[in-house]
Design an enzyme around this catalytic site. Structure first.
Site, PDB file in Angstrom:
ATOM      1  CG  HIS A   1      -2.083   0.937   1.069  1.00  0.00           C
ATOM      2  ND1 HIS A   1      -1.936   2.312   0.987  1.00  0.00           N
ATOM      3  CD2 HIS A   1      -3.415   0.690   0.959  1.00  0.00           C
ATOM      4  CE1 HIS A   1      -3.135   2.865   0.839  1.00  0.00           C
ATOM      5  NE2 HIS A   1      -4.031   1.909   0.808  1.00  0.00           N
TER       6      HIS A   1
ATOM      7  CG  ASP B   1      -7.635  -4.495  -0.343  1.00  0.00           C
ATOM      8  OD1 ASP B   1      -8.819  -4.156  -0.462  1.00  0.00           O
ATOM      9  OD2 ASP B   1      -6.696  -3.684  -0.361  1.00  0.00           O
TER      10      ASP B   1
END
Length: 379
Positions: free
Chosen positions: A280, A321
Site C-alpha cells: 500500500h 484487502d
C-alpha cells in the site's frame, strides 16, 4: 531496525536525486522527512528510505510548477480537502485522533460510526430495525452485493427511518450481505448469525468492520463528498461510494486476492511477480489494518505460507484487502464476505464524509485544463 521492509539507498544517491548537499540530507532526516537506518553490511553506514526520497522529489517538482501540482493532486498527490475525520500518519490510521487498530480491539462498528460522525447519542442504534426481507446467502459476490445494496438504498424511505437515517443505512448495508435483523443487535452479530460464524469469527467480523470504517480521502470517499456537496441525500451519497468501491483498483482488490490464493493452491506461485494485496503506497512499512486483522487468526496453511514467503523475499506485508480474504477463508465465511465487510464497514466513513461535506456548504467543482488532441491524418 535491523531489516527494514522497504527499499533503501545510500547518502550519495539520495543527495543526488534530491539535488542537495549531504548536510541538507541530514537536516531532512533530523526533521523526520526521510527515515534512515543502519546498513546490515556496515553498521557505520547509514541508508535512507527510497520512498521518502522520491516523495520529496515529487513534492519539489510540484511546488516549482503550480500547474503540475494541480494536475497531479488527485493522483496520490497533495492534500485537496480539509477533514477532521481520519488521518494517516507515521504508519498509523487515526479516527479523529484515535488509533484505529487500538479502537478495533473492543469497539463495534456502531461505536466507530458515532466517533466519526459525531452528534449521535448512545441510543441512536438501540432500536429495532425493519427486516430487509433478504435470505442468508451461501455466496455474496461483488456484483450481487452491489445490486442488493443499491436496491435497498433506493427503496422509498418510511418516516420512522428518516428519523434515524444513519443507523438505518448501516443496517440496510448489512442486509445486502444477508445480515439484516428485525431486532436491535450489533451489526457484526447480525452478520455472524446470518453467516453461521463461530464466536471467534464473529469477533473477527467486528474488528474487520472497525478497521474498514474509513481511510482518509479514498476514491470512494471522494465520490461520496462530491455527491454530498450537490445536496444529494445520504443514501445517494452512499450509492456513489458503492459505485466507486466496485472498481478492481479499490474494493475489487479482494476479488484479485482471492483468485490469486485459490490459483496458488493448485499451481506453483510465481515468486517473481508481485502478489496482489501486499503493498500500500501510504504504508511503506506495512498496512497496520492487515496486521491487526490477521493477528491470532487460524490461517489456512497455504495463506500462512504466502505470508511467510512474501515477507521473507520482499519484506511486504498484507494490506486490509488480503487480510479480509484470508479471514473469509480461515473462518469459512460465504464467498464474497471480504468485499461485503469492506463495503459495510466503509459505509460508516462515507456517512461521516457526507455529513462533514454538507456542513461545509460548498460545491466540489474543480476546473479542467483543455488539451487539444490532434486527429490522425486520413489515409
Amino acid at each position: 531496525m535491523d531489516k527494514p521492509s522497504l527499499d533503501l539507498t545510500s547518502a550519495e544517491e539520495a543527495s543526488s536525486r534530491l539535488g542537495i548537499s549531504r548536510a541538507s540530507l541530514y537536516a531532512y532526516v533530523s526533521r523526520g522527512l526521510i527515515r534512515s537506518f543502519s546498513s546490515p553490511h556496515d553498521p557505520r553506514q547509514r541508508l535512507y528510505a527510497l520512498d521518502d526520497v522520491e516523495t520529496l522529489v515529487k513534492r519539489r517538482i510540484r511546488f516549482r510548477r503550480p500547474t503540475a501540482a494541480a494536475a497531479t493532486a488527485l493522483d496520490w498527490g497533495l492534500p485537496v480537502l480539509e477533514t477532521s475525520l481520519t488521518q494517516i500518519k507515521d504508519g498509523r490510521l487515526l479516527y479523529r485522533g484515535v488509533d484505529a487498530v487500538e479502537l478495533a480491539r473492543t469497539a463495534t462498528l456502531e461505536d466507530t460510526a458515532r466517533l466519526l460522525i459525531g452528534g449521535l447519542d448512545a441510543g441512536t442504534f438501540a432500536r429495532p430495525f425493519p427486516a430487509t426481507g433478504l435470505a442468508t446467502f451461501p455466496t455474496i459476490g461483488l456484483q450481487a452485493f452491489l445490486t442488493r445494496a443499491i436496491r435497498l438504498l433506493s427503496e422509498p424511505v418510511p418516516e420512522e427511518a428518516m428519523a434515524a437515517e444513519v443507523p438505518t443505512i448501516l443496517h440496510l448495508m448489512a442486509g445486502a450481505g444477508g445480515g439484516g435483523a428485525s431486532e436491535a443487535k450489533p451489526i457484526h452479530q447480525c452478520l455472524a448469525e446470518a453467516w453461521g460464524a463461530s464466536p471467534q469469527a464473529a469477533d473477527g467480523i467486528r474488528r474487520a468492520l472497525v478497521l474498514c470504517a474509513d481511510h482518509e480521502l479514498s476514491a470512494s470517499a471522494f465520490a461520496v463528498r462530491v455527491t454530498a456537496s450537490t445536496g444529494a441525500s445520504l443514501r445517494n451519497a452512499v450509492i456513489a461510494g458503492l459505485a466507486a468501491l466496485s472498481g478492481p483498483r479499490h474494493g475489487g482488490e479482494t476479488e484479485r486476492v482471492r483468485d490469486f490464493l485459490e490459483q496458488g493452491e493448485t499451481s506453483a506461485a510465481d515468486h517473481a511477480q508481485p502478489y496482489p494485496g501486499f503493498r500500500h503506497p501510504l504504508y511503506p512499512d506495512g498496512d497496520p489494518r492487515g496486521a491487526a486483522l490477521i493477528e491470532n487468526m487460524p490461517l489456512l496453511p497455504w495463506d500462512a505460507e504466502i505470508l511467510r514467503t512474501t515477507e521473507g523475499m520482499t519484506g511486504r506485508r498484507p494490506t486490509i484487502d488480503a487480510a479480509l480474504v484470508m479471514m473469509e477463508r480461515a473462518y469459512g465465511l460465504p464467498r464474497g464476505a471480504a468485499f461485503a465487510l469492506f463495503a459495510i464497514g466503509r459505509t460508516a466513513g462515507w456517512l461521516a464524509h457526507a455529513v462533514e461535506q454538507r456542513s461545509q456548504g460548498s460545491l466540489i467543482r474543480p476546473r479542467a485544463r483543455y488539451v487539444v488532441v490532434e486527429e490522425a491524418p486520413s489515409p
